[in-house]
Structure formats: C-alpha cells, structure tokens
Design an enzyme around this catalytic site. Structure first.
Site, short mmCIF file in Angstrom:
data_model
loop_
_atom_site.label_atom_id
_atom_site.label_comp_id
_atom_site.label_asym_id
_atom_site.label_seq_id
_atom_site.Cartn_x
_atom_site.Cartn_y
_atom_site.Cartn_z
N HIS A 1 18.21 27.57 36.89
CA HIS A 1 18.24 27.86 35.44
C HIS A 1 16.91 27.41 34.81
O HIS A 1 16.89 26.71 33.79
CB HIS A 1 19.42 27.15 34.77
CG HIS A 1 20.77 27.55 35.29
ND1 HIS A 1 21.69 28.23 34.55
CD2 HIS A 1 21.35 27.35 36.51
CE1 HIS A 1 22.80 28.42 35.27
NE2 HIS A 1 22.60 27.90 36.46
N TYR B 1 22.07 17.77 39.87
CA TYR B 1 21.33 17.87 38.60
C TYR B 1 20.48 16.62 38.41
O TYR B 1 19.36 16.68 37.89
CB TYR B 1 22.28 18.02 37.41
CG TYR B 1 23.07 19.31 37.36
CD1 TYR B 1 23.20 20.12 38.48
CD2 TYR B 1 23.69 19.74 36.20
CE1 TYR B 1 23.93 21.30 38.45
CE2 TYR B 1 24.42 20.93 36.15
CZ TYR B 1 24.54 21.69 37.28
OH TYR B 1 25.25 22.86 37.24
C1 HEM Z 1 27.40 23.14 44.05
C2 HEM Z 1 27.23 24.01 43.06
C3 HEM Z 1 26.05 23.94 42.10
C4 HEM Z 1 24.79 23.44 42.27
C5 HEM Z 1 24.23 22.78 43.53
C6 HEM Z 1 24.06 23.63 41.04
C7 HEM Z 1 22.76 23.25 40.81
C8 HEM Z 1 22.08 23.30 39.61
C9 HEM Z 1 20.79 22.70 39.32
C10 HEM Z 1 19.91 21.98 40.33
C11 HEM Z 1 20.50 22.90 38.02
C12 HEM Z 1 19.27 22.40 37.24
C13 HEM Z 1 19.63 21.02 36.65
C14 HEM Z 1 18.51 20.33 35.86
O1 HEM Z 1 17.39 20.15 36.38
O2 HEM Z 1 18.77 19.89 34.70
C15 HEM Z 1 21.60 23.65 37.48
C16 HEM Z 1 21.70 24.07 36.18
C17 HEM Z 1 22.81 24.63 35.65
N1 HEM Z 1 24.02 24.88 36.29
FE1 HEM Z 1 24.45 24.57 38.19
N2 HEM Z 1 24.89 24.23 40.12
C18 HEM Z 1 26.11 24.43 40.74
C19 HEM Z 1 27.24 24.97 40.21
C20 HEM Z 1 27.36 25.32 38.90
C21 HEM Z 1 28.59 25.75 38.30
C22 HEM Z 1 29.96 25.87 38.97
C23 HEM Z 1 28.32 25.98 37.00
C24 HEM Z 1 29.37 26.41 36.00
C25 HEM Z 1 29.19 27.00 34.89
C26 HEM Z 1 26.90 25.70 36.78
C27 HEM Z 1 26.20 25.79 35.59
C28 HEM Z 1 24.90 25.42 35.37
C29 HEM Z 1 24.22 25.54 34.10
C30 HEM Z 1 24.80 26.08 32.81
C31 HEM Z 1 22.92 25.05 34.29
C32 HEM Z 1 21.79 25.03 33.25
C33 HEM Z 1 21.77 23.72 32.53
C34 HEM Z 1 20.56 23.70 31.61
O3 HEM Z 1 20.31 24.67 30.88
O4 HEM Z 1 19.88 22.67 31.65
N3 HEM Z 1 26.36 25.29 37.95
N4 HEM Z 1 22.56 23.87 38.44
#
Ligand code: HEM
Length: 378
Positions: A76, A346
């Site tokens: 993201h 995260y």
């Molecule tokens: C094991 C599963 C998942 C992994 C490994 C993962 C990993 C990540 C990582 C590394 C980030 C960036 C975080 C940062 O640097 O602040 C991220 C952002 C995000 N993830 Fe996931 N994610 C997973 C599952 C999900 C699920 C199930 C959702 C449900 C809606 C989700 C929603 C989001 C959202 C909305 C962001 C953006 C947050 C922002 O704008 O800062 N993720 N994810």
C-alpha cells in the site's frame, strides 16, 4: 606463573583468587541465564531457522515482488492523507463499550492507498484500494483499522499469504510473474481460488469516494454487560456507486484515482456509513477467505465524514502504523491468524521505512485545491 603475566605479589594473588573465582562463577551463571534468552530472541528473529515465516521474511517478500523503495510502506505504498470525524449515532453501544460508539463525535485521521508496494505505480495498473483510519477516542485510546475494497481476503493464513505473494513474484527470466506458479498455488488452495472468484466478481467503483471498504478480518466487540460478539465492519460509501469503465493505458492520468479524490473532497465532505456485521453461531472468525451469509444483521453505527486531504509528509499519516491490533477497550481480536501476523509485519515495515531517507509522494495536492488543515498522526 599463570599464563597471564601480572605484577601482583603472590600474597595479593592469593587474596584475589577467591574474588576472581566468584567473578568467573558469576559470569557463568549470567551466561546460563542469558543463553536461553538470546536463543529465544534468535528463534523469534528467525536466525536459527531461516525457512520459518517471520515478519522480516514477509516484508522481504514484498521487497522481492515490488523492489525496495526507501521511506515508503512495503505494501500500500502509494497513498494520500485524510482527516475528518466520525459521528456516532449510539447504535454501537449495544455491541461494544468502546466510547467511540457513544453518541457524539470522534476525530479521525487516515489514508487512502492502492494495495501494492510500488509508490509510483500508475493507478490504472492497480486492482485493490484501501482506507486506513485512526480514531482518537476522548479517553485517550485509539482505534486503528485498515479496510480494503474487496469482499474477502485471498489467503487464510500468513503462510498462505506469503506463498501467494511469492507465487506472484517476477520470474527473473521474463521480469513477469509466472502464471503457472500462481495456478499451482490456487490449485493447492481451493479456499483462495474461491476467494479470488469473489474478488474478481465484485463491482469495481470508479474511484475512492464511491467505493466501500471492508475489515475482512473478524474481531470481537464486548459490551458493558460483558457480552462478546463476533463482528466484521465496513465503510459503505454515501456517494452514488458508479461502475469503473476501462481506463486504457493510463489515459486518465497516472494518478487519476487520487486526483479525483482530491477534487471530490475540495467540493465538500465525503461520507461513509460504518456498518457492523454481526456474526452468528457457526460463522467462522479464523478464515478471512470466507464471507459470512448475506442475511447477517448489519448495524449502522454512525457516519465517517472526510473533509481534508493532504500529501504525505512529516508527522501526518505517512508516519502512522495502521496496526490492526491497536484497539480500544470494547473491541478485541478474534482468532483470525492474519491479525497478529499483520501487526508484526506492519511494525517491521514501519521500522524499516521510518529509518530511511524520504522521497516526496507521487500524490501531491494541486495549488488550486483549498488548503487542508493538518492531519497530524503519531
Ligand atoms: C498476512 C496478511 C497481510 C500482510 C503480511 C500484510 C502486510 C502489509 C504491510 C507490510 C503493509 C504496510 C504497513 C506499513 O508500513 O505501515 C500493509 C498495509 C495495509 N494492509 Fe495489509 N497485510 C496483510 C493482510 C491485510 C488484510 C487482511 C487487510 C484487511 C483489510 C489489510 C489491509 C491493509 C491496509 C488497509 C494497509 C494500508 C495501511 C496504510 O494506508 O498505511 N492487510 N499490509
């Protein structure tokens, strides 16, 4: 003479020996206490078992797929900061004692993004949009939540997600994902194949403002009487839904999704209804690939109103970790295994990007758009 030459008199050596022995015994004792702790850290860090899935390997996986873009989120990565408020109607009090559901207003900051780890990717090359929110409750608590515009998640466990991620990694020979590897993953994971079919079938909104967003993971809400209820939540758009028409080759502009959002907020506040879906006995909470039945009760608990937008910068949403386990009293994690993996991953992504030099975001606010009030994060 001992192997270590000293100028001490034999008498002094005699007097010092018990002290040295005690020091030696003490050091051994400290070592005996520390070794299991060091070992535990090494184990948790994955140093002793490089094949074990850790948050570092997950974040490395994002870097393998997307490249390393210092200072940006590992997933993201392309996004914009927003701010506004949540106006609760009081309906959520029956489900949760969290003060955010009492009738009244809670300030909110957040971030819209596209779900890929490339901060300069053209919007038309992305498939999934996200909305991340941080509610500042009046008692000092926070509720951080991330939502995506898909109905279910394509992986049931963190290991499955990692395998899916790596199956989509570019093949060094072609620079593109190998379709055979993705097919093999989905053949081995029928629940992911079923989820993918639902994701592909979803109505695809024109932009951020008319899209609706889902928590996907299940949580539990606990009310003042101590009743714990399985829930999922969604932000349902108030702007009329307009289906996406094909955008060829980025003809609408590299940042067409973000440009439209910024222009829309400049016209006036954009609203979503916060809908809590109430799970019933038998509804699986540990599998985000599975939708709950359409017949489940959905409680409208209030309105999210977004009226400010600003480019990512120091101290605003850029520097927030939207950790899904930052929850107020009255909202608790479910047994969904993705939740703790997300929290850990995260944190690693945040730690890496926080220590890196920053490049301005691709998404900037044009000068003719009214200035937004600061959306400061933490
Ligand atoms: C094991 C599963 C998942 C992994 C490994 C993962 C990993 C990540 C990582 C590394 C980030 C960036 C975080 C940062 O640097 O602040 C991220 C952002 C995000 N993830 Fe996931 N994610 C997973 C599952 C999900 C699920 C199930 C959702 C449900 C809606 C989700 C929603 C989001 C959202 C909305 C962001 C953006 C947050 C922002 O704008 O800062 N993720 N994810």
């Amino acid at each position: 003479m001992s192997p270590v030459e000293t100028n001490e008199s034999p008498g002094a050596r005699y007097r010092l020996w018990p002290i040295r022995r005690r020091v030696l015994v003490g050091l051994c004792a400290i070592g005996a206490v520390l070794m299991p702790i060091v070992g535990a850290f090494a184990y948790v860090g994955g140093f002793l078992s490089p094949d074990r899935l850790t948050q570092s390997r997950l974040v490395d996986g994002f870097q393998t797929v997307n490249g390393v873009h210092p200072g940006f989120r590992r997933n993201h990565a392309k996004g914009v900061c927003i701010a506004g408020r949540f106006e609760s109607n009081g309906n959520g009090v029956a489900l949760s004692k969290a003060s955010v559901f009492e009738t009244g207003t809670t300030p909110v900051i957040g971030r819209f993004a596209v779900a890929v780890g490339k901060p300069f990717i053209p919007d038309n090359e992305t498939q999934v949009r996200s909305l991340a929110l941080l509610f500042r409750l009046k008692n000092g608590e926070e509720w951080r939540t991330g939502l995506n515009d898909i109905p279910v998640f394509p992986a049931r466990t963190p290991q499955d997600f990692y395998e899916l991620l790596m199956a989509g990694a570019p093949d060094p020979a072609t620079g593109k994902p190998d379709p055979a590897r993705l097919q093999a993953f989905f053949a081995a994971h029928p629940e992911s194949a079923a989820a993918l079919a639902l994701i592909r079938a979803r109505p695809f909104a024109t932009g951020f403002a008319d899209a609706s967003y889902n928590s996907l993971d299940a949580f539990r809400m606990v009310n003042a009487a101590g009743t714990s209820t399985p829930v999922r939540w969604s932000m349902a758009a108030s702007d009329p839904f307009v289906p996406q028409t094909p955008i060829e080759g980025g003809s609408a502009g590299t940042n067409y999704l973000f440009d439209a959002l910024i222009a829309r907020i400049a016209q006036g506040p954009v609203q979503w209804r916060l809908m809590v879906t109430v799970g019933e006995a038998g509804d699986v909470t540990a599998d985000a690939t599975l939708p709950w039945p359409e017949t489940r009760r959905r409680v409208d608990v209030g309105t999210l109103i977004i009226d400010h937008v600003e480019a990512e910068g120091p101290g605003n949403c850029r520097d927030v970790n939207f950790d899904p386990l930052v929850l107020p009293d009255g909202i608790e994690p479910s047994d969904d295994p993705l939740l703790s993996a997300r929290s850990a991953t995260y944190s690693t992504s945040f730690t890496r990007r926080a220590g890196e030099p920053k490049t301005p975001s691709e998404v900037q606010i044009p000068e003719n758009v009214p200035a937004a009030t600061p959306a400061k994060g933490s």
